[in-house]
Write an enzyme that holds these catalytic residues in place. Structure first.
Site, PDB file in Angstrom:
ATOM      1  N   GLU A  86      -3.685  62.397  -1.484  1.00 32.41           N
ATOM      2  CA  GLU A  86      -3.461  62.421  -0.057  1.00 32.41           C
ATOM      3  C   GLU A  86      -4.880  62.848   0.555  1.00 32.41           C
ATOM      4  OE1 GLU A  86      -0.897  61.557   1.313  1.00 32.41           O
ATOM      5  OE2 GLU A  86       0.601  61.700  -0.006  1.00 32.41           O
ATOM      6  N   GLY A 144       5.938  61.016   8.159  1.00 34.16           N
ATOM      7  CA  GLY A 144       5.393  59.789   8.771  1.00 34.16           C
ATOM      8  C   GLY A 144       6.149  58.578   8.215  1.00 34.16           C
ATOM      9  N   ALA A 145       5.579  58.497   6.864  1.00 32.75           N
ATOM     10  CA  ALA A 145       6.008  57.086   6.115  1.00 32.75           C
ATOM     11  C   ALA A 145       5.814  57.532   4.817  1.00 32.75           C
ATOM     12  CB  ALA A 145       5.094  56.004   6.436  1.00 32.75           C
ATOM     13  N   MET A 146       6.475  56.663   3.713  1.00 32.43           N
ATOM     14  CA  MET A 146       6.138  56.710   2.187  1.00 32.43           C
ATOM     15  C   MET A 146       5.687  55.429   1.422  1.00 32.43           C
ATOM     16  SD  MET A 146       6.709  58.972  -0.189  1.00 32.43           S
ATOM     17  CE  MET A 146       6.251  58.330  -1.805  1.00 32.43           C
ATOM     18  N   GLU A 147       4.941  55.617   0.584  1.00 33.56           N
ATOM     19  CA  GLU A 147       4.112  54.736  -0.137  1.00 33.56           C
ATOM     20  C   GLU A 147       4.757  54.226  -1.369  1.00 33.56           C
ATOM     21  OE1 GLU A 147       3.143  57.902  -0.035  1.00 33.56           O
ATOM     22  OE2 GLU A 147       2.152  58.605  -2.005  1.00 33.56           O
ATOM     23  N   ASN A 148       6.121  54.128  -1.253  1.00 30.43           N
ATOM     24  CA  ASN A 148       6.782  53.661  -2.568  1.00 30.43           C
ATOM     25  C   ASN A 148       6.502  52.301  -2.843  1.00 30.43           C
ATOM     26  OD1 ASN A 148       9.173  55.385  -1.801  1.00 30.43           O
ATOM     27  ND2 ASN A 148       9.251  53.969  -0.115  1.00 30.43           N
ATOM     28  N   HIS A 206      -2.587  53.776  -0.430  1.00 27.25           N
ATOM     29  CA  HIS A 206      -1.877  54.730  -1.606  1.00 27.25           C
ATOM     30  C   HIS A 206      -1.567  53.685  -2.377  1.00 27.25           C
ATOM     31  CE1 HIS A 206      -1.422  58.682  -0.600  1.00 27.25           C
ATOM     32  NE2 HIS A 206      -0.496  58.664   0.505  1.00 27.25           N
ATOM     33  N   HIS A 231      -2.831  54.197   5.660  1.00 30.51           N
ATOM     34  CA  HIS A 231      -2.541  55.067   4.780  1.00 30.51           C
ATOM     35  C   HIS A 231      -1.871  54.779   3.665  1.00 30.51           C
ATOM     36  CE1 HIS A 231      -2.505  59.629   3.781  1.00 30.51           C
ATOM     37  NE2 HIS A 231      -1.449  59.039   3.231  1.00 30.51           N
ATOM     38  N   GLU A 232      -0.579  54.052   4.001  1.00 36.06           N
ATOM     39  CA  GLU A 232       0.355  53.903   2.887  1.00 36.06           C
ATOM     40  C   GLU A 232      -0.022  52.645   2.084  1.00 36.06           C
ATOM     41  OE1 GLU A 232       2.194  56.505   2.731  1.00 36.06           O
ATOM     42  OE2 GLU A 232       2.178  57.132   4.911  1.00 36.06           O
TER      43      GLU A 232
END
Ligand code: ZN
Length: 890
Positions: free
Chosen positions: A317, A258-262, A298, A294-295
């Site tokens: 998570e 879905g996506a990434m929290e970099n 994080h 969500h991201e």
């Protein structure tokens, strides 16, 4: 090659800072990494340094400035022998972004550079201690051709930028926060941004950006709104503030998840960013809000406090899913007339996914605890158990400790662990100590696999006016997994008692001086426990596990009449819905058993059930969103899962039969509902309008299954032609496809033309065809035809999910064709993806993992299909899934 949780040892070296320089070129990118390393005083002495590295070419290596030859390279990485206690290491290496189809590490999408490093992608960029407990401060210099890649982004703050000779330019970024390598990111390409400036709690000004390709700029406003709401929500609910000067979101078309929290540079699948009324449905709007939240969340739960090792994945998570669920619920409540109802509808959606996906996972060969004990490929453990069950485990702390107690636990968690890589135990410890509570028993929720059952027995003593409830927790033996309870769980079990008038009783347990609240959270902490309520004047109906207070399955012998009663009266909206689902599931399973023996004809249904659903449908005091949820039948996959031997064909027949019966028996209501729940005026994704559209489009779907097909055709055609938003247009298209013939073909052609340049809409075009329920349609043939369509490609995960995954999950009856043609398709596509994109291939492979659950004829063919894949599989991702599926039952 199995990694075990209990084998954890601290890293032998630490990396304090890293300076990374990229010469970005599509075919071959050069990376220079200068790192300051030192021996970890906390670890056992190790003479050599082992760095992970995959698919890299080493160009040069220097130790404290001197060329270093005392080293070795293998498939896993680089070993440097006899290193000093503290030193500087300079590595120059190359990687090949253009030929990287795995979408891990550095890759290209539509000609732009992107990275994905979680869980172990950084090792495909450079040699590193690629594990989450090694946290370094990053400085990043990006150099690239300015015309081709005008935008150069990385984590943290932009320090400087400028032009270079030969048409090149550069940008230098610095991230002030130490982070693990999985949070590193870079983006380079021709992108534009929507920008906002906001002031956060401390008075600091922050720059927010949503980066997309130029033609998508009109689809960024909803994501930006969601981001601003998320920032404010985290301040208000948890006192957590944005810690960077700028926060960026970038959309990418080719993405595995879905996506990434970099850190400071979140990278998103376009599906979870881009929305305008023409291209995105109401669910898309809701999903975007949830994923953006969500991201962003994080940033604290995951980035500021990260995981010690990947077995602790749920630490970030589970907690972050819980936080995004609470965010969505608060947002829905804030925008609704009936806040409690809006919250309940959110809860129902979350639990529905858990019951459908996680319960099935927990009963199959991939079953694992929220904190897994072992893995071969960590990417296979980004699962519903780690995410969704993990979120339920976090929610139980809040249920047990109260909102304030939970907040105190969170505060202590950050006080103690900010800047650290920690474990699930550390989180539990913070919750326990902040509330002066012993939560030792709660650890079993992290170590126990399988869904617990709670068997409920009740007894009313008329003479004594007491009502006794006995709760017993146990596990059911399931195929493949030996589920024995290691010890009883601590289960918060919310209960209410409903009297004959449909009113809640004020609950009073034996020994208590006065009656209390209508809902009581009982704490079940033994294998079996009895609770006695006193002053119960007449026999009540128990409302069990209100608001789904624990991720368990309740076993209680409700009569149909009791379920109809709860569906009509329970004050807990979640349990009202649950009563309806229990009733309809029971009905559907009986019909499926019947369908296995004989044809379903005429009226086989208990009229009182149809009446009960009709009353909900007509009840104007209930929100449209809730009525839509009650009248949506459980999916075929969920129903098959409830059978001793899954029979997809029988389930399909039963479900279609009940749909038609409900469509015809309530056809007058469906027509009225359709007319009454229009949403005039411009499109708005508010909870109220979304509910109206959901109910109206459910009515359209039922009408297209009724005898009044001409009427339905007229409504669908008109709605399709006049629609000003994707929810209405796609629902109308679905109805037209279902009704078939020339209008369906014309609408499909129109839809394709209209959205030819909108990949996310074309995904819907594929998915709607693959999930159609027309009995006379050979869907395997259709899917194969669509795979040859010029717009189809195995390289884009969204497209693969839209066509192949949607077909298999949306049409189990056709996928499980007795001639094996569905399995043949599965074998081909798993093997094709296996070399292209192992992560996606493994997800597809999982769709056959429950093979043992099916009727013997299907089971045998699925077994063969699994063996065929095993014979030529390359990736450890797919191999792990197939190995686990085939392992003989204990
Ligand atoms: Zn996450």
């Amino acid at each position: 090659s199995t990694i075990h949780r209990t084998d954890y040892t601290p890293p032998p070296f630490l990396i304090d800072t890293i300076e990374l320089e990229f010469e970005l070129e599509a075919e071959r990118t050069t990376v220079t990494s200068k790192m300051q390393l030192r021996r970890n005083p906390q670890a056992a002495y190790c003479p050599e340094l082992q760095l992970s590295g995959e698919a890299l070419q080493l160009i040069s290596l220097r130790l404290d400035g001197v060329a270093c030859t005392n080293r070795q390279i293998d498939e896993a990485g680089l070993t440097v022998y006899d290193v000093p206690d503290a030193f500087e290491l300079t590595i120059v290496n190359a990687c090949e972004p253009a030929s990287n189809t795995s979408l891990m590490g550095l890759y290209l999408s539509n000609g732009h550079f992107f990275t994905q490093c979680e869980a172990q992608g950084f090792r495909k960029i450079t040699y590193f201690l690629d594990r989450p407990d090694v946290m370094a401060r990053y400085t990043v210099i990006l150099r690239a051709n300015k015309a081709a890649y005008p935008i150069l982004l990385s984590n943290g703050n932009l320090i400087e930028a400028g032009d270079l000779p030969n048409g090149k330019h550069y940008a230098k970024w610095h991230d002030p926060f130490a982070k693990p390598s999985y949070l590193f990111a870079l983006v380079a390409g021709q992108l534009v941004a929507l920008e906002e400036r906001i002031i956060t709690h401390s008075g600091a000004q922050k720059l927010l950006q949503v980066w997309v390709e130029a033609h998508d700029l009109d689809k960024t406003h909803h994501a930006m709104d969601a981001l601003i709401h998320a920032i404010h929500w985290d301040e208000a609910r948890f006192g957590l503030e944005l810690d960077l000067e700028r926060f960026m979101i970038v959309a990418v078309s080719d993405f595995n998840m879905g996506a990434m929290e970099n850190k400071g540079l979140n990278i998103f699948n376009t599906k979870y960013v881009l929305a305008n009324p023409q291209t995105a449905t109401d669910s898309d709007y809701a999903n975007i809000e949830a994923v953006v939240g969500h991201e962003y969340f994080h940033n604290w739960t995951g980035n500021r406090v990260t995981c010690r090792d990947w077995f602790q994945l749920s630490l970030k998570e589970g907690l972050t899913v819980f936080r995004d669920q609470e965010f969505s619920a608060d947002m829905a409540a804030a925008g609704a007339v009936n806040a409690a109802a809006a919250r309940a509808s959110q809860r129902i959606e979350n639990v529905r996914i858990l019951q459908q996906v996680q319960f099935a996972e927990d009963a199959g060969p991939m079953a694992h605890p929220v904190r897994p004990e072992s893995y071969v490929e960590i990417n296979n453990f980004y699962t519903a158990t780690v995410y969704e069950k993990g979120a339920e485990v976090v929610r139980m702390y809040q249920t047990l400790l109260g909102r304030d107690g939970f907040r105190q636990g969170m505060d202590l968690y950050f006080q103690r662990h900010d800047g650290q890589a920690v474990s699930c135990d550390d989180f539990r410890q913070a919750m326990a100590e902040a509330n002066q509570r012993d939560l030792a028993q709660f650890e079993h929720w992290y170590s126990q696999l399988g869904t617990p059952y709670v068997l409920v027995r009740s007894q009313y003593d008329e003479a004594a006016r007491t009502y006794t409830v006995t709760l017993a927790q146990h596990y059911k033996p399931v195929l493949n997994a030996p589920y024995t309870a290691s010890a009883p769980l601590l289960i918060p079990f919310a209960i209410g008692l409903v009297d004959a008038n449909g009113q809640d009783l004020a609950l009073q347990l034996a020994g208590e001086g006065a009656p209390g609240t209508a809902t009581r959270v009982l704490e079940l902490n033994q294998a079996e426990q009895t609770f006695r309520f006193i002053n119960v004047q007449t026999q009540p109906v128990p409302s069990l596990l209100r608001d789904f207070s624990a991720p368990v399955i309740v076993e209680y012998d409700y009569t149909d009449d009791e379920l109809i009663f709860l569906l009509a009266h329970d004050s807990d909206p979640f349990n009202r819905w649950a009563a309806g689902q229990r009733l309809v599931t029971r009905t559907l399973l009986a019909l499926a058993r019947q369908a296995e023996r004989t044809q379903l004809t005429g009226n086989q249904l208990n009229q009182s059930i149809i009446d009960a659903f009709g009353r909900i449908l007509r009840d104007e005091t209930l929100t449209p969103a809730f009525r839509e949820q009650v009248l949506t039948l459980p999916t075929e996959i969920y129903l098959a899962e409830q059978m001793d031997q899954a029979d997809p064909a029988a389930v399909h027949t039963a479900r279609q039969y009940l749909r038609t019966q409900l469509a015809n028996a309530l056809s007058h209501d469906w027509s009225t509902i359709y007319a009454r729940h229009q949403t005039p005026g411009p499109y708005q994704p508010t909870p109220a309008d979304m509910g109206q559209r959901a109910l109206k489009n459910l009515a359209l779907s039922y009408l297209s299954n009724s005898k009044q097909s001409a009427h339905a055709l007229h409504l669908a055609q008109t709605q399709y032609d006049r629609a000003d938003n994707m929810s209405d247009r796609s629902a109308a298209l679905a109805a037209l496809i279902h009704l078939g013939g020339q209008p369906a073909q014309a609408a499909l052609a129109d839809f394709y033309q209209r959205f030819e340049n909108e990949p996310l809409a074309i995904d819907k075009w594929f998915a709607l065809q693959a999930t159609q329920q027309r009995a006379e349609m050979d869907l395997i043939k259709l899917v194969r035809t669509l795979m040859h369509h010029p717009a189809f490609t195995l390289k884009n995960p969204n497209r693969v999910r839209a066509l192949i995954f949607s077909f298999i999950s949306g049409n189990p009856a056709q996928f499980h064709a007795t001639n094996g043609s569905g399995y043949a398709l599965w074998v081909e596509q798993v093997l094709a993806l296996d070399t292209l994109n192992p992560q996606l291939a493994a997800r597809l492979a999982r769709l056959l993992e429950r093979w043992r659950k099916f009727t013997p004829a299907l089971r045998e063919q699925m077994h063969e299909a699994l063996e065929t894949v095993l014979a030529s599989v390359h990736s450890k991702d797919v191999r792990e899934i197939i190995d686990k599926a085939l392992i003989s039952a204990p």
